[in-house]
Design a protein around this motif. Structure first.
Motif, PDB file in Angstrom:
ATOM      1  N   GLY A  73      -3.880  -4.626  -0.659  1.00  0.00           N
ATOM      2  CA  GLY A  73      -3.409  -3.258  -0.401  1.00  0.00           C
ATOM      3  C   GLY A  73      -3.643  -2.418  -1.645  1.00  0.00           C
ATOM      4  N   PRO A 124      -3.211  10.592  -6.340  1.00  0.00           N
ATOM      5  CA  PRO A 124      -2.151   9.644  -6.039  1.00  0.00           C
ATOM      6  C   PRO A 124      -1.538   9.057  -7.301  1.00  0.00           C
ATOM      7  CG  PRO A 124      -4.305   8.652  -5.631  1.00  0.00           C
ATOM      8  CD  PRO A 124      -4.555  10.055  -6.092  1.00  0.00           C
ATOM      9  N   PRO A 164      -2.470   4.985  -9.711  1.00  0.00           N
ATOM     10  CA  PRO A 164      -3.403   4.836 -10.833  1.00  0.00           C
ATOM     11  C   PRO A 164      -2.974   5.627 -12.077  1.00  0.00           C
ATOM     12  CG  PRO A 164      -4.559   5.460  -8.810  1.00  0.00           C
ATOM     13  CD  PRO A 164      -3.103   5.526  -8.514  1.00  0.00           C
ATOM     14  N   SER A 185      -9.530  -3.015  -2.431  1.00  0.00           N
ATOM     15  CA  SER A 185      -8.065  -2.921  -2.445  1.00  0.00           C
ATOM     16  C   SER A 185      -7.586  -1.729  -1.640  1.00  0.00           C
ATOM     17  CB  SER A 185      -7.536  -2.763  -3.869  1.00  0.00           C
ATOM     18  OG  SER A 185      -7.789  -3.903  -4.608  1.00  0.00           O
ATOM     19  N   THR A 186      -8.217  -0.593  -1.856  1.00  0.00           N
ATOM     20  CA  THR A 186      -7.824   0.583  -1.084  1.00  0.00           C
ATOM     21  C   THR A 186      -8.545   0.518   0.266  1.00  0.00           C
ATOM     22  OG1 THR A 186      -9.434   1.752  -2.380  1.00  0.00           O
ATOM     23  CG2 THR A 186      -7.173   2.122  -2.979  1.00  0.00           C
ATOM     24  N   SER A 203       0.845  -1.191   0.000  1.00  0.00           N
ATOM     25  CA  SER A 203       0.000   0.000   0.000  1.00  0.00           C
ATOM     26  C   SER A 203       0.880   1.241   0.000  1.00  0.00           C
ATOM     27  CB  SER A 203      -0.918  -0.030   1.226  1.00  0.00           C
ATOM     28  OG  SER A 203      -0.142   0.181   2.376  1.00  0.00           O
ATOM     29  N   GLY A 204       0.259   2.388   0.282  1.00  0.00           N
ATOM     30  CA  GLY A 204       1.024   3.631   0.306  1.00  0.00           C
ATOM     31  C   GLY A 204       1.938   3.706   1.515  1.00  0.00           C
ATOM     32  N   CYS A 255      -4.417  -3.047  -6.804  1.00  0.00           N
ATOM     33  CA  CYS A 255      -5.302  -2.644  -7.923  1.00  0.00           C
ATOM     34  C   CYS A 255      -4.566  -2.747  -9.249  1.00  0.00           C
ATOM     35  CB  CYS A 255      -5.681  -1.161  -7.841  1.00  0.00           C
ATOM     36  SG  CYS A 255      -6.707  -0.700  -6.518  1.00  0.00           S
ATOM     37  N   ASN A 256      -3.237  -2.668  -9.177  1.00  0.00           N
ATOM     38  CA  ASN A 256      -2.439  -2.548 -10.394  1.00  0.00           C
ATOM     39  C   ASN A 256      -2.494  -3.835 -11.235  1.00  0.00           C
ATOM     40  OD1 ASN A 256       0.205  -2.801 -11.945  1.00  0.00           O
ATOM     41  ND2 ASN A 256       0.213  -0.658 -11.325  1.00  0.00           N
TER      42      ASN A 256
HETATM   43  O1  KG4 Z   1      -4.092   0.789   0.813  1.00  0.00           O
HETATM   44  P1  KG4 Z   1      -4.163   2.227   0.417  1.00  0.00           P
HETATM   45  O2  KG4 Z   1      -5.471   2.773  -0.038  1.00  0.00           O
HETATM   46  O3  KG4 Z   1      -3.713   3.156   1.579  1.00  0.00           O
HETATM   47  C1  KG4 Z   1      -2.706   2.853   2.469  1.00  0.00           C
HETATM   48  O4  KG4 Z   1      -2.972   2.106   3.456  1.00  0.00           O
HETATM   49  O5  KG4 Z   1      -1.567   3.315   2.172  1.00  0.00           O
HETATM   50  O6  KG4 Z   1      -3.042   2.425  -0.724  1.00  0.00           O
HETATM   51  C2  KG4 Z   1      -2.840   3.657  -1.373  1.00  0.00           C
HETATM   52  C3  KG4 Z   1      -1.631   3.520  -2.293  1.00  0.00           C
HETATM   53  C4  KG4 Z   1      -1.176   4.816  -2.916  1.00  0.00           C
HETATM   54  O7  KG4 Z   1       0.221   4.946  -2.754  1.00  0.00           O
HETATM   55  C5  KG4 Z   1      -1.539   4.667  -4.392  1.00  0.00           C
HETATM   56  O8  KG4 Z   1      -0.671   5.365  -5.272  1.00  0.00           O
HETATM   57  C6  KG4 Z   1      -1.425   3.167  -4.572  1.00  0.00           C
HETATM   58  O9  KG4 Z   1      -1.934   2.613  -3.366  1.00  0.00           O
HETATM   59  N1  KG4 Z   1      -2.218   2.703  -5.714  1.00  0.00           N
HETATM   60  C7  KG4 Z   1      -1.687   2.118  -6.802  1.00  0.00           C
HETATM   61  C8  KG4 Z   1      -2.767   1.888  -7.697  1.00  0.00           C
HETATM   62  N2  KG4 Z   1      -3.917   2.311  -7.103  1.00  0.00           N
HETATM   63  C9  KG4 Z   1      -3.556   2.798  -5.874  1.00  0.00           C
HETATM   64  N3  KG4 Z   1      -0.421   1.794  -7.117  1.00  0.00           N
HETATM   65  C10 KG4 Z   1      -0.202   1.229  -8.321  1.00  0.00           C
HETATM   66  N4  KG4 Z   1      -1.174   0.994  -9.238  1.00  0.00           N
HETATM   67  C11 KG4 Z   1      -2.460   1.304  -8.965  1.00  0.00           C
HETATM   68  N5  KG4 Z   1      -3.415   1.064  -9.861  1.00  0.00           N
END
Ligand code: KG4
Ligand code: ZN
Length: 357
Positions: free
Chosen positions: A275, A178, A181, A306-307, A136-137, A279-280
């Motif tokens: 995480g 962010p 995506p 996922s998020t 995740s982030g 999503c990727n």
């Molecule tokens: O799990 P999350 O919603 O929040 C945390 O717990 O951090 O994850 C957010 C993170 C962000 O850094 C965002 O850029 C990343 O997930 N993210 C992706 C994609 N969608 C969200 N990274 C790569 N590809 C994606 N499609």
């Protein structure tokens, strides 16, 4: 058992009603992305104020969509940590007050464990031992889960989380927030073989990950090739698209090759990839291919799960509530809450180092 899940660890205010840990009756998410976008990242003070504003209406909406009256809720599961202190406190205080007034049990859930449970929906039941890549982030870890509820960290990032690397590289290229995506979308029109970024080597040989070197390599490439960040409203150049695709490929390769290496070593029965970064689609496909090579299933959460969301928190909470591990009203937010209770894989392997998470 009907559980009301509450999540507010970072920049999503979320509530959900879940039956028996597997059936989502409602899942409401109020995202703060637009609030934080002008700052290029989450501003903690703004986040906690926004949680305070939104919590009541998000919970009310989750209850009304589920059709379950508050009086029929059996228990509350709330994210206790890790996360931003002000944000976590809003959810924890709200949940405790509600549980107290309804006289029902409450459980504090580790946010990362919540991500593990995001695959409890729309997938067959997880078979143990399992290996979970949580990306995740804020976090990038691989957990070995010998049986439900037991976690051993077998890999972690030494520096940036994978999502954080996506966000930082996107910022560097002027792509907005962010980053994940946006980079994924641009990568579709880019050539991932254009730049071959090296994979990080961990000097002590542990199966850990590192993304800050990759970020620096992207910065160097930008400088050496005089690539200009994209101006707001402009279409990114082919060069930027190629760079985005090459960066994404390097992140995915690091994640999936580590997951595959550990799978060969630990022989799990199920792989979990969860995480925000899960999503990727490139990661999704690469993990599917690895799982096929290994001959085991890999489960992902659907995009909505996922998020950050509260359904996954309720699902993890169900496991603890079923085992009668309730919290009491002294429970409070824990910004550095750990998820490791099954011995230390690394210590077993080398007799040294203990990961702190
Ligand atoms: O799990 P999350 O919603 O929040 C945390 O717990 O951090 O994850 C957010 C993170 C962000 O850094 C965002 O850029 C990343 O997930 N993210 C992706 C994609 N969608 C969200 N990274 C790569 N590809 C994606 N499609
Ligand atoms: Zn998260």
């Amino acid at each position: 058992m009907l559980i009301l899940g509450i999540e507010s660890s970072c920049d999503e205010t979320a509530a959900a009603v879940v039956r028996d840990g597997r059936e989502i009756l409602s899942s409401v998410i109020s995202s703060q992305i637009d609030l934080h976008r002008p700052w290029g990242g989450v501003v903690p003070e703004l986040a906690s104020r926004e949680h305070l504003e939104k919590m009541e209406q998000v919970v009310t909406e989750a209850l009304s969509v589920s059709g379950v009256p508050l009086s029929k809720i059996d228990a509350i599961a709330v994210t206790q940590g890790p996360g931003l202190i002000g944000s976590l406190l809003v959810g924890v205080c709200y949940a405790k007050a509600l549980a107290f007034s309804l006289d029902i049990p409450i459980v504090g859930v580790n946010h990362i464990e919540g991500h593990v449970y995001s695959v409890a929906f729309e997938n067959p039941p997880v078979e143990y031992p399992a290996l979970a890549l949580i990306v995740s982030g804020g976090h990038t870890n691989i957990f070995y889960i010998p049986q439900e509820g037991e976690y051993r960290i077998v890999s972690r990032t030494r520096d940036d989380a994978a999502g954080e690397a996506f966000d930082k590289v996107a910022k560097m290229l002027g792509l907005g927030y962010p980053g994940g995506p946006i980079i994924e979308k641009l990568s579709l029109a880019g050539d991932a073989s254009l730049v071959r970024f090296p994979q990080a080597k961990i000097s002590d040989g542990r199966p850990d990950l590192s993304f800050s070197g990759l970020k620096t390599a992207v910065a160097r490439y930008v400088r050496e090739n005089a690539i200009k960040p994209v101006k707001e409203g402009n279409e990114p150049s082919k060069e930027i698209k190629n760079l985005a695709a090459s960066f994404q490929a390097a992140v995915v390769k690091a994640l999936v090759s580590t997951l595959e290496k550990l799978s060969i070593e630990l022989s799990p029965k199920t792989l979990i990839v969860a995480g925000g970064v899960a999503c990727n689609l490139t990661l999704h496909n690469a993990a599917e291919q690895a799982a096929t090579r290994l001959g085991i299933p890999v489960y992902f959460p659907s995009k909505h799960l996922s998020t950050d969301n509260a359904a996954m928190i309720a699902a993890a909470g169900f496991f603890h509530l079923r085992n009668k591990s309730f919290a009491d009203l002294t429970m409070t937010a824990d910004i550095s809450m750990r998820l490791q209770n099954a011995g230390d894989y690394d210590a077993i392997r080398t007799g040294k180092v203990k990961y702190r998470l």
